[in-house]
Write an enzyme that holds these catalytic residues in place. Structure first.
Site, PDB file in Angstrom:
ATOM      1  N   ARG A  36     -29.347  28.011  -5.191  1.00 13.98           N
ATOM      2  CA  ARG A  36     -29.487  27.641  -6.581  1.00 13.98           C
ATOM      3  C   ARG A  36     -31.033  27.371  -7.130  1.00 13.98           C
ATOM      4  NH1 ARG A  36     -24.466  23.474  -8.137  1.00 13.98           N
ATOM      5  NH2 ARG A  36     -23.008  25.160  -8.849  1.00 13.98           N
ATOM      6  N   LYS A 197      -5.561  24.741  -6.113  1.00  8.86           N
ATOM      7  CA  LYS A 197      -4.673  24.577  -6.850  1.00  8.86           C
ATOM      8  C   LYS A 197      -4.518  25.371  -8.130  1.00  8.86           C
ATOM      9  CE  LYS A 197      -5.523  19.627  -6.666  1.00  8.86           C
ATOM     10  NZ  LYS A 197      -6.241  18.911  -7.985  1.00  8.86           N
ATOM     11  N   GLY A 351     -17.320  27.538  -7.017  1.00 11.59           N
ATOM     12  CA  GLY A 351     -18.129  27.045  -6.197  1.00 11.59           C
ATOM     13  C   GLY A 351     -18.012  27.162  -4.624  1.00 11.59           C
ATOM     14  N   GLY A 374     -17.563  25.364 -11.953  1.00 11.23           N
ATOM     15  CA  GLY A 374     -16.785  24.766 -13.312  1.00 11.23           C
ATOM     16  C   GLY A 374     -17.099  25.682 -14.342  1.00 11.23           C
TER      17      GLY A 374
HETATM   18  P1  ADP Z   1     -13.722  27.671  -6.060  1.00 14.14           P
HETATM   19  O1  ADP Z   1     -14.488  26.308  -5.874  1.00 14.14           O
HETATM   20  O2  ADP Z   1     -14.135  28.954  -5.314  1.00 14.14           O
HETATM   21  O3  ADP Z   1     -13.083  27.528  -7.394  1.00 14.14           O
HETATM   22  P2  ADP Z   1     -11.519  25.837  -5.371  1.00 14.14           P
HETATM   23  O4  ADP Z   1     -12.341  24.649  -5.478  1.00 14.14           O
HETATM   24  O5  ADP Z   1     -10.242  26.186  -6.348  1.00 14.14           O
HETATM   25  O6  ADP Z   1     -12.325  27.290  -5.202  1.00 14.14           O
HETATM   26  O7  ADP Z   1     -10.522  25.863  -3.830  1.00 14.14           O
HETATM   27  C1  ADP Z   1     -11.166  25.968  -2.769  1.00 14.14           C
HETATM   28  C2  ADP Z   1     -10.595  24.954  -1.685  1.00 14.14           C
HETATM   29  O8  ADP Z   1      -9.193  25.626  -1.501  1.00 14.14           O
HETATM   30  C3  ADP Z   1     -11.068  25.283  -0.295  1.00 14.14           C
HETATM   31  O9  ADP Z   1     -11.441  23.973   0.131  1.00 14.14           O
HETATM   32  C4  ADP Z   1     -10.042  25.698   0.573  1.00 14.14           C
HETATM   33  O10 ADP Z   1      -9.699  25.104   1.626  1.00 14.14           O
HETATM   34  C5  ADP Z   1      -8.633  25.315  -0.136  1.00 14.14           C
HETATM   35  N1  ADP Z   1      -7.620  26.232   0.132  1.00 14.14           N
HETATM   36  C6  ADP Z   1      -7.519  27.457   0.050  1.00 14.14           C
HETATM   37  N2  ADP Z   1      -6.278  27.854   0.423  1.00 14.14           N
HETATM   38  C7  ADP Z   1      -5.724  26.792   0.980  1.00 14.14           C
HETATM   39  C8  ADP Z   1      -4.371  26.455   1.519  1.00 14.14           C
HETATM   40  N3  ADP Z   1      -3.498  27.360   1.616  1.00 14.14           N
HETATM   41  N4  ADP Z   1      -3.993  24.985   1.445  1.00 14.14           N
HETATM   42  C9  ADP Z   1      -4.739  24.237   1.317  1.00 14.14           C
HETATM   43  N5  ADP Z   1      -5.977  24.394   0.976  1.00 14.14           N
HETATM   44  C10 ADP Z   1      -6.337  25.706   0.615  1.00 14.14           C
HETATM   45 MG    MG Z   2     -14.093  24.206  -5.718  1.00 17.64          MG
END
Ligand code: ADP
Ligand code: MG
Length: 399
Positions: A36, A197, A351, A374
């Site tokens: 960043r 989620k 992120g 976000g």
């Molecule tokens: P981003 O930050 O890229 O938007 P998120 O914050 O939504 O992504 O999700 C990232 C997290 O999701 C990671 O910490 C990862 O470990 C978790 N994750 C991915 N697949 C699974 C799963 N099948 N069960 C539990 N956690 C998961």
């Molecule tokens: Mg995240």
């Protein structure tokens, strides 16, 4: 882009308050991922070359409106000095006499870094008194903190009420790349969505469904979709209160003729641990009680790869599994590699997804890796980002 940028205004000799996003991971007093900071260099160097006096401001972590020694910006100042190869004067105050004095002593091209803006309670409250105090230090406000643009805080939005406000070059690039992908994508247009989620991303799913030809869903959010289809998910994380939302999404995709791909196989584990017992199961077989899905399986990887191979635009948000643990990183790595091979536009938002791509050494192979988790999500949802809305329209700026 319809917002004014630093290229549209005179910066020579001006005192410029630049909101950057230096919210970087720090361990033992050292910046461990300077992505960043690097991303803000084009704006900083442009302003230095242009003879501006730079007052840089950023948040770091969540100190909740009071001084917290763990979140001081000194490690950031050290890294910034190394990257710029020139002095950066760091002050220990966010606002007030110490800052005023430092600004008064600045010459053209000088760089000052304020202390963590979230040490001030007025920052997150968007207190106009704080914004006005900062405005008194400067002639121009530049927002280059795309990663904080979804927040209406004093330094991300409030300041624009008191100073001419324009975008920095990183902000411009983030907005331009994301907006172009959504408004003029080259087809086939594919989105890969994953992460923890469904509830975090339902807005993005809904919006992208209106735009893409192919929607690939993996990661934790796929569990809820699979459960909605009636598959047994054992002890996987499933959001019971989102099953109906998931069903609606599946129906909507069918109605539009959008290819929506869910995992056909899963890597499951008997506990949430890197040294858990591991197996691959097909979704029809179901996840046994006590086991949980932690990655997409090899056949799913092949199907996803095929859907990405000839895509011309790909947006990816959310890891395919718990990539932080090596045994469950294969799905995420495969998607990153498939994207690296795409001839066309590839955008990574989120992120954790950005961290995964960086960790895998594939960031350079993407068209764009967003610095805003976000913020990129909210942008993809089609929401107005307060930090962007506050900026002047390009038409309003006459050079
Ligand atoms: P981003 O930050 O890229 O938007 P998120 O914050 O939504 O992504 O999700 C990232 C997290 O999701 C990671 O910490 C990862 O470990 C978790 N994750 C991915 N697949 C699974 C799963 N099948 N069960 C539990 N956690 C998961
Ligand atoms: Mg995240």
């Amino acid at each position: 882009m319809d917002k004014a940028t630093i290229r549209d205004v005179e910066v020579q000799g001006k005192r410029v308050f630049v909101r950057v996003d230096f919210n970087v991971p720090i361990e033992d007093g050292r910046v461990v991922d300077d992505g960043r900071i690097r991303a803000a260099l084009p704006t900083i160097e442009y302003l230095i070359r242009g003879g501006a006096r730079l007052i840089l401001a950023s948040h770091l972590g969540r100190p909740k409106g009071r001084v917290d020694e763990r979140y001081r910006l000194d490690p950031v100042a050290r890294r910034l000095r190394e990257l710029l190869g020139r002095p950066v004067h760091k002050v220990d105050a966010v606002v007030g006499p110490e800052v005023e004095q430092a600004v008064a002593g600045m010459g053209p091209g000088d760089v000052l870094l304020l202390e963590n803006v979230r040490f001030e309670p007025g920052e997150e409250k968007n207190d106009p008194a704080l914004a006005r105090a900062w405005a008194g230090l400067a002639d121009l406000y530049v927002n280059d903190a795309f990663g904080a643009a979804h927040r209406a805080h004093a330094s991300t939005a409030g300041l624009a009420q008191f100073l001419p406000a324009v975008a920095g070059l990183l902000m411009e690039r983030e907005l331009t790349v994301l907006a172009r992908a959504l408004s003029h994508p080259e087809h086939p247009f594919a989105a890969v969505l994953g992460g923890a989620k469904v509830s975090d991303k339902i807005g993005v799913v809904a919006r992208l469904l209106e735009k893409v030809d192919r929607l690939l869903i993996g990661g934790g959010m796929a569990n809820t979709f699979l459960a909605a289809r009636g598959y047994r998910m054992g002890s996987s994380s499933v959001e019971e209160d989102r099953l109906e939302t998931a069903r609606e999404t599946l129906r909507a995709a069918e109605g539009r003729g959008t290819a929506l791909l869910l995992p056909v196989d899963l890597v499951i584990a008997d506990r949430f641990s890197a040294d858990a017992q591991r197996r691959t199961v097909r979704v029809e077989a179901g996840v046994p009680e006590g086991w949980m899905a932690l990655d997409i399986g090899p056949e799913t990887v092949e199907r996803f790869r095929a859907m990405l191979a000839d895509a011309h635009t790909v947006i990816w948000n959310g890891p395919m599994g718990v990539f932080e643990m090596e045994p469950f990183a294969a799905g995420t790595l495969a998607v990153a590699q498939a994207m690296a091979g795409v001839k066309g536009t590839t955008i990574v938002g989120g992120g954790d997804s950005a961290a995964a791509v960086t960790k895998m050494g594939l960031a350079e192979r993407m068209t764009h890796v967003s610095t805003g988790g976000g913020a990129s999500l909210e942008f993809l949802e089609g929401r107005v980002l307060p930090g962007v809305a506050a900026l002047l329209d390009r038409e309003a700026v006459q050079r």
